[in-house]
Motif scaffolding. Sequence first.
Motif, PDB file in Angstrom:
ATOM      1  N   UNK A 109     -11.059   3.120   5.695  1.00  0.00           N
ATOM      2  CA  UNK A 109     -10.722   1.982   4.851  1.00  0.00           C
ATOM      3  C   UNK A 109      -9.515   2.187   3.924  1.00  0.00           C
ATOM      4  N   UNK A 110      -9.470   3.307   3.167  1.00  0.00           N
ATOM      5  CA  UNK A 110      -8.336   3.466   2.255  1.00  0.00           C
ATOM      6  C   UNK A 110      -6.995   3.441   2.993  1.00  0.00           C
ATOM      7  N   UNK A 111      -6.941   4.051   4.174  1.00  0.00           N
ATOM      8  CA  UNK A 111      -5.681   4.043   4.911  1.00  0.00           C
ATOM      9  C   UNK A 111      -5.352   2.641   5.427  1.00  0.00           C
ATOM     10  N   UNK A 112      -6.409   1.897   5.765  1.00  0.00           N
ATOM     11  CA  UNK A 112      -6.158   0.502   6.185  1.00  0.00           C
ATOM     12  C   UNK A 112      -5.601  -0.310   5.020  1.00  0.00           C
ATOM     13  N   UNK A 113      -6.187  -0.051   3.843  1.00  0.00           N
ATOM     14  CA  UNK A 113      -5.686  -0.756   2.651  1.00  0.00           C
ATOM     15  C   UNK A 113      -4.232  -0.392   2.386  1.00  0.00           C
ATOM     16  N   UNK A 114      -3.947   0.891   2.563  1.00  0.00           N
ATOM     17  CA  UNK A 114      -2.573   1.347   2.335  1.00  0.00           C
ATOM     18  C   UNK A 114      -1.620   0.716   3.347  1.00  0.00           C
ATOM     19  N   UNK A 115      -2.072   0.594   4.584  1.00  0.00           N
ATOM     20  CA  UNK A 115      -1.221  -0.025   5.611  1.00  0.00           C
ATOM     21  C   UNK A 115      -0.889  -1.477   5.221  1.00  0.00           C
ATOM     22  N   UNK A 116      -1.901  -2.176   4.699  1.00  0.00           N
ATOM     23  CA  UNK A 116      -1.673  -3.556   4.248  1.00  0.00           C
ATOM     24  C   UNK A 116      -0.639  -3.590   3.113  1.00  0.00           C
ATOM     25  N   UNK A 117      -0.786  -2.652   2.170  1.00  0.00           N
ATOM     26  CA  UNK A 117       0.169  -2.591   1.049  1.00  0.00           C
ATOM     27  C   UNK A 117       1.582  -2.382   1.591  1.00  0.00           C
ATOM     28  N   UNK A 118       1.708  -1.465   2.549  1.00  0.00           N
ATOM     29  CA  UNK A 118       3.032  -1.158   3.105  1.00  0.00           C
ATOM     30  C   UNK A 118       3.620  -2.398   3.782  1.00  0.00           C
ATOM     31  N   UNK A 119       2.765  -3.094   4.529  1.00  0.00           N
ATOM     32  CA  UNK A 119       3.251  -4.312   5.199  1.00  0.00           C
ATOM     33  C   UNK A 119       3.741  -5.338   4.178  1.00  0.00           C
ATOM     34  N   UNK A 120       2.987  -5.452   3.070  1.00  0.00           N
ATOM     35  CA  UNK A 120       3.345  -6.447   2.057  1.00  0.00           C
ATOM     36  C   UNK A 120       4.621  -6.086   1.295  1.00  0.00           C
ATOM     37  N   UNK A 121       4.817  -4.789   1.079  1.00  0.00           N
ATOM     38  CA  UNK A 121       5.892  -4.372   0.162  1.00  0.00           C
ATOM     39  C   UNK A 121       7.147  -3.859   0.848  1.00  0.00           C
ATOM     40  N   UNK A 122       7.078  -3.638   2.143  1.00  0.00           N
ATOM     41  CA  UNK A 122       8.175  -2.903   2.788  1.00  0.00           C
ATOM     42  C   UNK A 122       9.525  -3.623   2.692  1.00  0.00           C
ATOM     43  N   UNK A 123       9.512  -4.953   2.483  1.00  0.00           N
ATOM     44  CA  UNK A 123      10.795  -5.660   2.402  1.00  0.00           C
ATOM     45  C   UNK A 123      11.340  -5.791   0.983  1.00  0.00           C
ATOM     46  N   UNK A 124      10.640  -5.202   0.025  1.00  0.00           N
ATOM     47  CA  UNK A 124      11.199  -5.198  -1.338  1.00  0.00           C
ATOM     48  C   UNK A 124      12.488  -4.381  -1.305  1.00  0.00           C
ATOM     49  N   UNK A 125      13.304  -4.539  -2.353  1.00  0.00           N
ATOM     50  CA  UNK A 125      14.573  -3.810  -2.333  1.00  0.00           C
ATOM     51  C   UNK A 125      14.361  -2.299  -2.395  1.00  0.00           C
ATOM     52  N   UNK A 126      13.441  -1.878  -3.275  1.00  0.00           N
ATOM     53  CA  UNK A 126      13.123  -0.441  -3.386  1.00  0.00           C
ATOM     54  C   UNK A 126      11.622  -0.270  -3.282  1.00  0.00           C
ATOM     55  N   UNK A 127      11.075  -0.316  -2.093  1.00  0.00           N
ATOM     56  CA  UNK A 127       9.612  -0.417  -1.976  1.00  0.00           C
ATOM     57  C   UNK A 127       8.846   0.878  -2.249  1.00  0.00           C
ATOM     58  N   UNK A 128       9.518   2.010  -2.158  1.00  0.00           N
ATOM     59  CA  UNK A 128       8.762   3.273  -2.119  1.00  0.00           C
ATOM     60  C   UNK A 128       7.923   3.526  -3.377  1.00  0.00           C
ATOM     61  N   UNK A 129       8.537   3.314  -4.536  1.00  0.00           N
ATOM     62  CA  UNK A 129       7.795   3.628  -5.771  1.00  0.00           C
ATOM     63  C   UNK A 129       6.570   2.720  -5.902  1.00  0.00           C
ATOM     64  N   UNK A 130       6.749   1.441  -5.578  1.00  0.00           N
ATOM     65  CA  UNK A 130       5.621   0.507  -5.678  1.00  0.00           C
ATOM     66  C   UNK A 130       4.527   0.890  -4.665  1.00  0.00           C
ATOM     67  N   UNK A 131       4.934   1.270  -3.480  1.00  0.00           N
ATOM     68  CA  UNK A 131       3.933   1.667  -2.467  1.00  0.00           C
ATOM     69  C   UNK A 131       3.213   2.944  -2.910  1.00  0.00           C
ATOM     70  N   UNK A 132       3.949   3.885  -3.460  1.00  0.00           N
ATOM     71  CA  UNK A 132       3.305   5.120  -3.934  1.00  0.00           C
ATOM     72  C   UNK A 132       2.365   4.816  -5.099  1.00  0.00           C
ATOM     73  N   UNK A 133       2.781   3.909  -5.959  1.00  0.00           N
ATOM     74  CA  UNK A 133       1.928   3.555  -7.105  1.00  0.00           C
ATOM     75  C   UNK A 133       0.604   2.973  -6.611  1.00  0.00           C
ATOM     76  N   UNK A 134       0.696   2.080  -5.644  1.00  0.00           N
ATOM     77  CA  UNK A 134      -0.540   1.476  -5.129  1.00  0.00           C
ATOM     78  C   UNK A 134      -1.350   2.477  -4.310  1.00  0.00           C
TER      79      UNK A 134
END
Length: 163
Positions: free
Chosen positions: A10-35
């Motif tokens: 489950x946690x990895x599935x949640x993370x995958x969803x976060x990545x899908x949602x955030x990957x098009x931000x200008x600088x997505x990495x920090x936000x993805x790591x935060x989540x």
Amino acid sequence: MAQDKVKQKKPFERLRTVIEEKRNLQNPLIEILRQAQEIFGYLPVEVQEFISREMNIPVSKIYGVVTFYNFFTMKPRGKYTINVCLGTACFVKGAARIVALLEDILEIKMGETTPDKLFTLSAVRCVGACSLAPVFVIGDDTFGRLESRSQIMEIVQRFKEAN
Ligand code: FES
């Protein structure tokens, strides 16, 4: 057994969803790591490797970001993180002494977690409660005008008893 596997995934599935949602931000990495840290509580190597694969970013770059920012941790945290404010107002009013008292009471150093996994000691910048300096924050609770060992022990004890 099969259910356990679903739970672990489950946690990895949640993370995958976060990545899908955030990957098009200008600088997505920090936000993805935060989540990711919110989901897992910390950022172990497996999580960094997962993000690396999903985002096609070298894991060395992710590691570089994780170790650069104090906010990120690769070590598991305790149930409660005691965030001691080391901003200017708190520092002037004796934050260093509060850190020393907490280290003594919890028998750990700054950045460490108690063996019972209840408390992690962490430092933060100004939390916006300067009039109460020196302060620390546990979850949503801010504790201010900290002075004595007994006062801090009482707060720690309260959280211990809540378990
Ligand atoms: S400096 Fe500690 S709350 Fe502002």
